[in-house]
Design an enzyme around this catalytic site. Structure first.
Site, PDB file in Angstrom:
ATOM      1  N   ASN A  36       1.022  -1.156   0.003  1.00 20.57           N
ATOM      2  CA  ASN A  36       0.000   0.088   0.195  1.00 20.57           C
ATOM      3  C   ASN A  36       0.832   1.075   0.036  1.00 20.57           C
ATOM      4  O   ASN A  36       2.059   1.222   0.701  1.00 20.57           O
ATOM      5  CB  ASN A  36      -0.975  -0.035   1.403  1.00 20.57           C
ATOM      6  CG  ASN A  36      -2.013   0.813   0.900  1.00 20.57           C
ATOM      7  OD1 ASN A  36      -2.053   1.982   0.612  1.00 20.57           O
ATOM      8  ND2 ASN A  36      -3.231   0.492   1.664  1.00 20.57           N
ATOM      9  N   GLN A  92     -14.524  -1.070   0.403  1.00 22.29           N
ATOM     10  CA  GLN A  92     -15.262   0.129   0.433  1.00 22.29           C
ATOM     11  C   GLN A  92     -15.906   0.064  -1.194  1.00 22.29           C
ATOM     12  O   GLN A  92     -15.030   0.136  -2.139  1.00 22.29           O
ATOM     13  CB  GLN A  92     -14.440   1.240   0.686  1.00 22.29           C
ATOM     14  CG  GLN A  92     -13.937   1.151   1.934  1.00 22.29           C
ATOM     15  CD  GLN A  92     -13.539   2.451   2.482  1.00 22.29           C
ATOM     16  OE1 GLN A  92     -14.074   2.948   3.679  1.00 22.29           O
ATOM     17  NE2 GLN A  92     -12.370   3.132   2.122  1.00 22.29           N
ATOM     18  N   HIS A 103     -11.475   1.025  -8.714  1.00 20.80           N
ATOM     19  CA  HIS A 103     -11.219  -0.473  -8.948  1.00 20.80           C
ATOM     20  C   HIS A 103     -11.288  -1.397  -7.900  1.00 20.80           C
ATOM     21  O   HIS A 103     -10.648  -0.994  -6.735  1.00 20.80           O
ATOM     22  CB  HIS A 103      -9.578  -0.186  -9.434  1.00 20.80           C
ATOM     23  CG  HIS A 103      -9.159  -1.652 -10.027  1.00 20.80           C
ATOM     24  ND1 HIS A 103      -8.068  -1.384 -11.196  1.00 20.80           N
ATOM     25  CD2 HIS A 103      -9.150  -2.914  -9.660  1.00 20.80           C
ATOM     26  CE1 HIS A 103      -7.754  -2.846 -11.576  1.00 20.80           C
ATOM     27  NE2 HIS A 103      -8.311  -3.646 -10.610  1.00 20.80           N
ATOM     28  N   HIS A 105     -10.923  -3.363  -4.503  1.00 22.37           N
ATOM     29  CA  HIS A 105      -9.723  -3.892  -3.974  1.00 22.37           C
ATOM     30  C   HIS A 105     -10.317  -4.205  -2.378  1.00 22.37           C
ATOM     31  O   HIS A 105     -10.989  -3.633  -1.921  1.00 22.37           O
ATOM     32  CB  HIS A 105      -8.586  -2.692  -3.739  1.00 22.37           C
ATOM     33  CG  HIS A 105      -9.270  -1.433  -3.291  1.00 22.37           C
ATOM     34  ND1 HIS A 105      -9.998  -0.484  -4.191  1.00 22.37           N
ATOM     35  CD2 HIS A 105      -9.300  -0.691  -2.196  1.00 22.37           C
ATOM     36  CE1 HIS A 105     -10.074   0.593  -3.703  1.00 22.37           C
ATOM     37  NE2 HIS A 105      -9.896   0.522  -2.484  1.00 22.37           N
ATOM     38  N   HIS A 107      -9.088  -4.402   1.193  1.00 22.95           N
ATOM     39  CA  HIS A 107      -7.970  -4.194   2.196  1.00 22.95           C
ATOM     40  C   HIS A 107      -7.832  -5.206   3.149  1.00 22.95           C
ATOM     41  O   HIS A 107      -8.541  -5.925   3.653  1.00 22.95           O
ATOM     42  CB  HIS A 107      -8.480  -2.791   3.130  1.00 22.95           C
ATOM     43  CG  HIS A 107      -8.562  -1.711   2.211  1.00 22.95           C
ATOM     44  ND1 HIS A 107      -7.668  -0.745   2.391  1.00 22.95           N
ATOM     45  CD2 HIS A 107      -9.686  -1.285   1.578  1.00 22.95           C
ATOM     46  CE1 HIS A 107      -8.182   0.188   1.705  1.00 22.95           C
ATOM     47  NE2 HIS A 107      -9.179   0.119   1.010  1.00 22.95           N
TER      48      HIS A 107
HETATM   49  W1  AMW Z   1     -10.363   2.991  -0.887  1.00 22.90           W
HETATM   50  O1  AMW Z   1     -10.516   4.261  -0.139  1.00 22.90           O
HETATM   51  O2  AMW Z   1     -10.751   2.981  -2.703  1.00 22.90           O
HETATM   52  O3  AMW Z   1     -11.266   1.508  -0.160  1.00 22.90           O
HETATM   53  O4  AMW Z   1      -8.663   2.544  -0.733  1.00 22.90           O
HETATM   54  C1  AMW Z   1      -7.774   3.024  -1.660  1.00 22.90           C
HETATM   55  C2  AMW Z   1      -6.236   2.412  -1.172  1.00 22.90           C
HETATM   56  O5  AMW Z   1      -5.405   2.398  -2.221  1.00 22.90           O
HETATM   57  C3  AMW Z   1      -5.660   3.228  -0.060  1.00 22.90           C
HETATM   58  O6  AMW Z   1      -5.361   2.272   0.914  1.00 22.90           O
HETATM   59  C4  AMW Z   1      -4.580   3.870  -0.431  1.00 22.90           C
HETATM   60  O7  AMW Z   1      -3.484   4.092   0.089  1.00 22.90           O
HETATM   61  C5  AMW Z   1      -4.041   2.777  -1.767  1.00 22.90           C
HETATM   62  N1  AMW Z   1      -3.608   3.591  -2.970  1.00 22.90           N
HETATM   63  C6  AMW Z   1      -3.774   4.459  -3.841  1.00 22.90           C
HETATM   64  N2  AMW Z   1      -2.951   4.580  -4.616  1.00 22.90           N
HETATM   65  C7  AMW Z   1      -2.327   3.596  -4.669  1.00 22.90           C
HETATM   66  C8  AMW Z   1      -0.961   3.250  -5.392  1.00 22.90           C
HETATM   67  N3  AMW Z   1      -0.348   3.693  -6.438  1.00 22.90           N
HETATM   68  N4  AMW Z   1      -0.328   2.081  -5.241  1.00 22.90           N
HETATM   69  C9  AMW Z   1      -0.446   1.388  -4.047  1.00 22.90           C
HETATM   70  N5  AMW Z   1      -1.657   1.866  -3.205  1.00 22.90           N
HETATM   71  C10 AMW Z   1      -2.510   2.844  -3.471  1.00 22.90           C
END
Ligand code: AMW
Length: 163
Positions: A36, A92, A103, A105, A107
């Site tokens: 992350n 989320q 996209h 994902h 967590h």
């Molecule tokens: W989400 O609020 O859409 O449920 O979570 C987005 C997650 O993606 C966050 O934990 C954020 O830190 C992570 N994130 C965003 N951009 C990147 C990236 N380029 N590489 C890795 N993680 C990312």
């Protein structure tokens, strides 16, 4: 499961972002797992479908099975690696639920006793990190994202768990 050569050659998309293979530590036919950019706890990683799919309901049955089987394996390995004793898995799904990257994902966060004073604060922490990131982007002030070097180092450690 893919070999090392396949992984290094692969290109991964995460919504609008291209993800460097160095940050990806595990991949299957339909899913990948990456470290992350802004973890809220050690071992906070993301598992995504390879196909760019916005909402959970848009996944095919095969993708749904694959992403959860991958999350199960990744969670088990990272819980052990981080000497944790529990796991948070969370999605989320849609902007009103806090999704900021369009996209799918999952967590995954290894959890330890006392890591958050009130357990559910973890969800606020995930959102707070995202708000922080968005503000940085909106205001174009200095970003405090982790370096690719730090992320690649962590991914290399985890990759060894899946060989
Ligand atoms: W989400 O609020 O859409 O449920 O979570 C987005 C997650 O993606 C966050 O934990 C954020 O830190 C992570 N994130 C965003 N951009 C990147 C990236 N380029 N590489 C890795 N993680 C990312």
């Amino acid at each position: 499961m893919e070999g090392e050569g396949d992984r290094a050659a692969a290109q991964y998309k995460f919504g609008p972002y291209m993800i460097e293979a160095g940050g990806v530590f595990h991949a299957t036919a339909l899913s990948y797992a990456m470290v992350n950019l802004r973890p809220v706890l050690p071992g906070h990683v993301l598992v995504c479908p390879k196909r760019e799919v916005k909402r959970f309901a848009d996944l095919s049955s095969d993708e749904t099975c694959d992403i959860w089987l991958t999350a199960k394996e990744v969670g088990a390995q990272l819980e052990q690696y981080h000497k944790a004793s529990s796991l948070t898995f969370t999605i989320q799904d849609g902007p009103e639920s806090g999704q900021t990257v369009p996209h799918v994902h999952i967590h995954i966060l290894p959890r330890k006793k006392g890591d958050f004073e009130n357990n559910d604060e973890i969800y606020n922490a995930i959102d707070a990190k995202e708000k922080e990131m968005k503000e940085k982007l909106d205001l174009d002030i200095e970003r405090k994202d982790r370096s690719m070097e730090e992320m690649a180092h962590e991914a290399t450690e985890y990759r060894g768990l899946f060989s």
